[in-house]
Design an enzyme around this catalytic site. Structure first.
Site, PDB file in Angstrom:
ATOM      1  N   GLY A  11       0.821  -1.203   0.000  1.00  0.00           N
ATOM      2  CA  GLY A  11       0.000   0.000   0.000  1.00  0.00           C
ATOM      3  C   GLY A  11       0.855   1.252   0.000  1.00  0.00           C
ATOM      4  O   GLY A  11       1.852   1.332   0.713  1.00  0.00           O
ATOM      5  N   ARG A  72       0.464  -5.600  -6.706  1.00  0.00           N
ATOM      6  CA  ARG A  72       0.602  -6.956  -6.180  1.00  0.00           C
ATOM      7  C   ARG A  72       1.172  -7.854  -7.273  1.00  0.00           C
ATOM      8  O   ARG A  72       0.985  -7.603  -8.457  1.00  0.00           O
ATOM      9  CB  ARG A  72      -0.752  -7.501  -5.712  1.00  0.00           C
ATOM     10  N   ASP A 103       4.899  -4.791   5.910  1.00  0.00           N
ATOM     11  CA  ASP A 103       5.177  -6.162   6.333  1.00  0.00           C
ATOM     12  C   ASP A 103       5.402  -7.093   5.143  1.00  0.00           C
ATOM     13  O   ASP A 103       6.390  -7.840   5.093  1.00  0.00           O
ATOM     14  CB  ASP A 103       4.008  -6.664   7.189  1.00  0.00           C
ATOM     15  N   THR A 125       4.492   2.583   5.585  1.00  0.00           N
ATOM     16  CA  THR A 125       3.114   2.142   5.715  1.00  0.00           C
ATOM     17  C   THR A 125       2.394   3.060   6.678  1.00  0.00           C
ATOM     18  O   THR A 125       2.936   3.407   7.737  1.00  0.00           O
ATOM     19  CB  THR A 125       3.008   0.688   6.208  1.00  0.00           C
ATOM     20  N   ASP A 127       0.046   2.264   8.533  1.00  0.00           N
ATOM     21  CA  ASP A 127      -0.474   1.505   9.669  1.00  0.00           C
ATOM     22  C   ASP A 127       0.417   1.561  10.905  1.00  0.00           C
ATOM     23  O   ASP A 127      -0.042   1.273  12.009  1.00  0.00           O
ATOM     24  CB  ASP A 127      -0.674   0.037   9.278  1.00  0.00           C
ATOM     25  N   ASP A 129       2.582  -0.482  11.878  1.00  0.00           N
ATOM     26  CA  ASP A 129       2.534  -1.791  12.529  1.00  0.00           C
ATOM     27  C   ASP A 129       3.795  -2.623  12.326  1.00  0.00           C
ATOM     28  O   ASP A 129       3.771  -3.841  12.472  1.00  0.00           O
ATOM     29  CB  ASP A 129       1.320  -2.577  12.032  1.00  0.00           C
ATOM     30  N   ARG A 171      -5.141  -1.876   9.204  1.00  0.00           N
ATOM     31  CA  ARG A 171      -5.092  -3.344   9.156  1.00  0.00           C
ATOM     32  C   ARG A 171      -5.561  -3.912  10.494  1.00  0.00           C
ATOM     33  O   ARG A 171      -6.663  -3.643  10.929  1.00  0.00           O
ATOM     34  CB  ARG A 171      -3.686  -3.836   8.800  1.00  0.00           C
TER      35      ARG A 171
END
Length: 319
Positions: A11, A72, A103, A125, A127, A129, A171
């Site tokens: 992303g 992708r 990730d 990212t 996120d 995370d 996410r």
């Protein structure tokens, strides 16, 4: 090392272009050629390579998204695809790779290193995370986007005396929801890391209304449940007039904040230095004000825990 490649994958996140700029210009400063890989790991398999010079990354530090694009690639999930990617890089004289992403991007980087290609990852990212780094590129911009939306929604929520349930990205993590909720003064913040009861949310709403509060903002991380579902439960249980806003991909766009540009610039430069020093399978992170590097596989085995003190603080301030 004479030639390195750089790609963005997964992303998109505001600040990826700033990181790309830093990689290219730092490499050129040290006499290294840079090859841009278009559309992430798909570009490696298709040899979708372009040379990047100083002018190639001019006037992109302020731009959101990624000028290299991202996509992708199902073929990359198979060993044959990864082997083809490495062969293409070797044929192009590429001696190292900088991979900017989250990730999934990092896990792909590990697989390339197993096939002999030195790789350094930069965490990009929204996120936030990724373990072993306090901040990821794009997170600060995404939080500011959400806070701006909260400010606007609060105006109409007050005018109509309604409860608004706002769903944000992240996410399976609640970093965006917690940071934006604390900064935006949300009445309730619902995140995956903390179990919640709809009854507790309703109690807080009613307590506010009883003291004359005209609106309530409920912030929900997408990893918990859908905002529509939570809104329906609140309405059915308490008869409250609720509205839902799902911010979606608006959180990924926009010009990166000053902090994201600085973070991306520092991380991009450090990634190149790691390759020059002969490091491989590393990720760049930040702890406090220090830029650090970690083994990617080890980092991915760790956890990035949310700051529960901020969660409890938000509850105190929203009484």
């Amino acid at each position: 090392m004479k030639r390195v490649a750089v790609l963005t994958s997964g992303g998109d996140a505001p600040g990826m272009n700033a990181a790309l700029r830093a990689v290219v210009r730092t490499a050129i400063y040290y006499g290294i050629e840079v090859i841009g890989v278009k559309r992430g790991y798909s570009g490696l398999i298709k040899s979708d390579f372009i040379p990047l010079g100083i002018g190639s990354v001019a006037d992109i530090i302020h731009r959101g998204g990624t000028i290299l694009r991202t996509a992708r690639c199902e073929e990359f999930f198979h060993r044959e695809g990864r082997e083809k990617a490495v062969r293409n890089m070797v044929s192009a004289g590429i001696e190292g790779l900088v991979a900017i992403g989250g990730d999934g991007t990092f896990r792909g980087a590990v697989e390339l290193e197993k096939l002999g290609m030195p790789v350094v990852g930069i965490p990009g990212t929204i996120d936030n995370d990724i373990p072993c780094t306090q901040w990821t590129i794009g997170f600060d911009t995404a939080v500011n986007t959400v806070v701006d939306a909260i400010n606007k929604i609060r105006d109409t929520a007050t005018s109509h005396e309604r409860v608004f349930v706002i769903e944000v990205m992240g996410r399976k993590a609640g970093f965006i929801a917690l940071a934006a909720g604390l900064a935006g003064g949300a009445e309730s913040i619902i995140i995956p890391e903390k179990p919640f009861e709809v009854g507790d949310v309703i109690t807080k709403i009613m307590r506010g209304q009883n003291r004359g509060k005209l609106h309530s903002i409920i912030l929900v991380a997408e990893g918990v449940s859908g905002a529509l579902e939570i809104s329906k439960k609140i309405h059915e249980a308490a008869g409250l007039d609720t509205r839902v806003t799902i911010l979606g991909h608006i959180q990924r766009g926009g010009s990166p904040t000053a902090w994201d540009r600085i973070l991306a610039s520092r991380m991009g430069a450090e990634a190149v230095k790691q390759l020059i020093q002969g490091e491989r399978k590393k990720m760049i992170g930040i702890k406090g004000d220090a830029i650090k590097s970690y083994d990617i596989e080890w980092a991915l085995s760790q956890t990035h825990e949310i700051n529960m003190q901020d969660y409890h603080l938000s509850a105190i301030l929203s009484i």
